[in-house]
Design a protein around this motif. Structure first.
Motif, PDB file in Angstrom:
ATOM      1  N   GLY A  86       0.793  -1.479   0.018  1.00 52.89           N
ATOM      2  CA  GLY A  86       0.027   0.069   0.201  1.00 52.89           C
ATOM      3  C   GLY A  86       0.942   1.117   0.061  1.00 52.89           C
ATOM      4  N   ASN A  87       1.864   1.230   0.843  1.00 53.92           N
ATOM      5  CA  ASN A  87       2.934   2.504   0.846  1.00 53.92           C
ATOM      6  C   ASN A  87       3.426   2.631  -0.575  1.00 53.92           C
ATOM      7  N   LEU A  88       3.820   1.531  -1.205  1.00 53.52           N
ATOM      8  CA  LEU A  88       4.406   1.691  -2.260  1.00 53.52           C
ATOM      9  C   LEU A  88       3.757   2.150  -3.665  1.00 53.52           C
ATOM     10  N   ALA A  89       2.312   1.456  -3.520  1.00 48.11           N
ATOM     11  CA  ALA A  89       1.301   2.073  -4.696  1.00 48.11           C
ATOM     12  C   ALA A  89       0.956   3.390  -4.336  1.00 48.11           C
ATOM     13  N   ASP A  90       0.872   3.894  -3.102  1.00 49.91           N
ATOM     14  CA  ASP A  90       0.517   5.362  -2.994  1.00 49.91           C
ATOM     15  C   ASP A  90       1.601   6.262  -3.465  1.00 49.91           C
ATOM     16  N   ALA A  91       2.804   5.787  -3.301  1.00 48.23           N
ATOM     17  CA  ALA A  91       3.970   6.786  -3.417  1.00 48.23           C
ATOM     18  C   ALA A  91       4.181   6.786  -4.896  1.00 48.23           C
ATOM     19  N   LEU A  92       3.921   5.566  -5.494  1.00 49.21           N
ATOM     20  CA  LEU A  92       4.236   5.496  -7.321  1.00 49.21           C
ATOM     21  C   LEU A  92       3.073   6.286  -8.014  1.00 49.21           C
ATOM     22  N   THR A  93       1.873   6.316  -7.260  1.00 46.45           N
ATOM     23  CA  THR A  93       0.673   6.841  -7.872  1.00 46.45           C
ATOM     24  C   THR A  93       0.815   8.530  -7.843  1.00 46.45           C
ATOM     25  N   ALA A 165       6.123   0.957 -13.234  1.00 50.97           N
ATOM     26  CA  ALA A 165       5.150   2.027 -13.137  1.00 50.97           C
ATOM     27  C   ALA A 165       4.961   3.057 -14.141  1.00 50.97           C
ATOM     28  N   HIS A 166       6.373   3.229 -14.724  1.00 52.22           N
ATOM     29  CA  HIS A 166       6.277   4.150 -15.794  1.00 52.22           C
ATOM     30  C   HIS A 166       5.846   3.784 -16.887  1.00 52.22           C
ATOM     31  N   LEU A 167       5.668   2.373 -17.446  1.00 51.88           N
ATOM     32  CA  LEU A 167       4.812   1.741 -18.352  1.00 51.88           C
ATOM     33  C   LEU A 167       3.517   1.701 -18.152  1.00 51.88           C
ATOM     34  N   LEU A 168       3.123   1.700 -16.809  1.00 47.26           N
ATOM     35  CA  LEU A 168       1.633   1.562 -16.640  1.00 47.26           C
ATOM     36  C   LEU A 168       1.114   2.836 -16.890  1.00 47.26           C
ATOM     37  N   PHE A 169       1.631   3.960 -16.201  1.00 54.24           N
ATOM     38  CA  PHE A 169       1.514   5.464 -16.459  1.00 54.24           C
ATOM     39  C   PHE A 169       1.614   6.167 -17.761  1.00 54.24           C
ATOM     40  N   GLY A 170       2.470   5.926 -18.236  1.00 57.09           N
ATOM     41  CA  GLY A 170       3.191   6.565 -19.497  1.00 57.09           C
ATOM     42  C   GLY A 170       2.076   6.502 -20.790  1.00 57.09           C
ATOM     43  N   ASP A 171       2.020   7.668 -21.514  1.00 56.67           N
ATOM     44  CA  ASP A 171       1.237   7.734 -22.748  1.00 56.67           C
ATOM     45  C   ASP A 171      -0.291   7.227 -22.426  1.00 56.67           C
ATOM     46  N   ARG A 172      -0.892   7.628 -21.360  1.00 56.82           N
ATOM     47  CA  ARG A 172      -2.184   7.452 -21.140  1.00 56.82           C
ATOM     48  C   ARG A 172      -3.072   8.633 -20.770  1.00 56.82           C
ATOM     49  N   ARG A 173      -4.091   8.721 -21.297  1.00 54.12           N
ATOM     50  CA  ARG A 173      -5.036   9.863 -21.036  1.00 54.12           C
ATOM     51  C   ARG A 173      -5.717   9.847 -19.628  1.00 54.12           C
ATOM     52  N   THR A 174      -6.090   8.704 -19.184  1.00 54.98           N
ATOM     53  CA  THR A 174      -6.465   8.344 -18.164  1.00 54.98           C
ATOM     54  C   THR A 174      -5.697   7.282 -17.261  1.00 54.98           C
ATOM     55  N   PRO A 175      -5.212   7.869 -16.156  1.00 56.99           N
ATOM     56  CA  PRO A 175      -4.104   7.171 -15.357  1.00 56.99           C
ATOM     57  C   PRO A 175      -4.741   5.663 -14.836  1.00 56.99           C
ATOM     58  N   ALA A 179      -6.441   0.166  -7.758  1.00 59.76           N
ATOM     59  CA  ALA A 179      -6.466  -1.433  -7.905  1.00 59.76           C
ATOM     60  C   ALA A 179      -5.335  -1.953  -9.129  1.00 59.76           C
ATOM     61  N   THR A 180      -5.312  -1.305  -9.821  1.00 61.83           N
ATOM     62  CA  THR A 180      -4.324  -1.954 -10.828  1.00 61.83           C
ATOM     63  C   THR A 180      -2.857  -1.415 -10.421  1.00 61.83           C
ATOM     64  N   VAL A 181      -2.551  -0.344  -9.891  1.00 60.65           N
ATOM     65  CA  VAL A 181      -1.366  -0.166  -9.408  1.00 60.65           C
ATOM     66  C   VAL A 181      -0.845  -0.971  -8.436  1.00 60.65           C
TER      67      VAL A 181
END
Length: 198
Positions: A86-93, A165-175, A179-181
């Motif tokens: 949870g801590n990592l997911a929040d920080a990465l988001t 995380a960069h691949l997950l968030f990169g180049d997306r109009r909607t982050p 749950a996915t993170v």
């Protein structure tokens, strides 16, 4: 006739304007005129404070990279509380919903900026390099508390988390949603976690 508004913290206001443009319109929209228009000041203001636009961009990128230091402190202070996942997911988001994702194409888009950064930045891409350091420090703190396994290679897990995380968030109009993170973090570090997962 006035040419713009008086700025109290010129660098800060210009950097904030650059960040808004970068997040909203991407690196190709980032010009000196766009930055000064966004900041509500005359174009000459930027050139009075920086040698040229690449010098401005280099200072902007380094400023944003150093902001990760505050996030590092907060994340490391969270060690031993909540859950590791949870801590990592929040920080990465928080990190990847900021300017972090947008810095990568900006640095790769401009040769002059890359050359300027090479003068002062040791290696890697600013912000992402700092983020790897942040995650590694946090994982080491959790390993010291026994919440991840002693054999966990934090220096390997940290870049895996940042890259994924960069691949997950990169180049997306909607982050991605929370749950996915969380699922991504669990996939990357799940074998090292020694606590109930959230």
């Amino acid at each position: 006739m006035p040419t713009g508004v008086q700025l109290r913290d010129v660098r800060g206001q210009l950097f904030d304007a650059a960040e808004r443009i970068l997040l909203r319109d991407g690196p190709s929209a980032l010009t000196s005129r766009a930055v000064t228009d966004e900041a509500g000041c005359a174009k000459g203001v930027l050139h009075r404070h920086f040698d040229d636009f690449d010098a401005f961009l280099a200072e902007f990128v380094l400023d944003r990279a150093h902001r990760v230091d505050a996030q590092t402190s907060a994340l490391c202070e969270a060690a031993g509380t909540g859950t590791v996942t949870g801590n990592l997911a929040d920080a990465l988001t928080a990190l990847f919903r900021s300017v972090a994702v947008a810095v990568v194409p900006l640095v790769t888009f401009r040769d002059g900026l890359r050359n300027r950064l090479r003068e002062t930045w040791p290696a890697g891409i600013p912000v992402l390099t700092e983020a790897v350091t942040m995650v590694a420090a946090y994982l080491a703190a959790e390993r010291a508390r026994g919440r991840i396994t002693p054999e966990a290679e934090v220096d390997g897990l940290a870049p895996m988390l940042i890259g994924t995380a960069h691949l997950l968030f990169g180049d997306r109009r909607t982050p991605p949603d929370d749950a996915t993170v969380h699922e991504m973090v669990t996939t990357v570090i799940g074998g090292a976690v020694r606590e109930p997962r959230d």
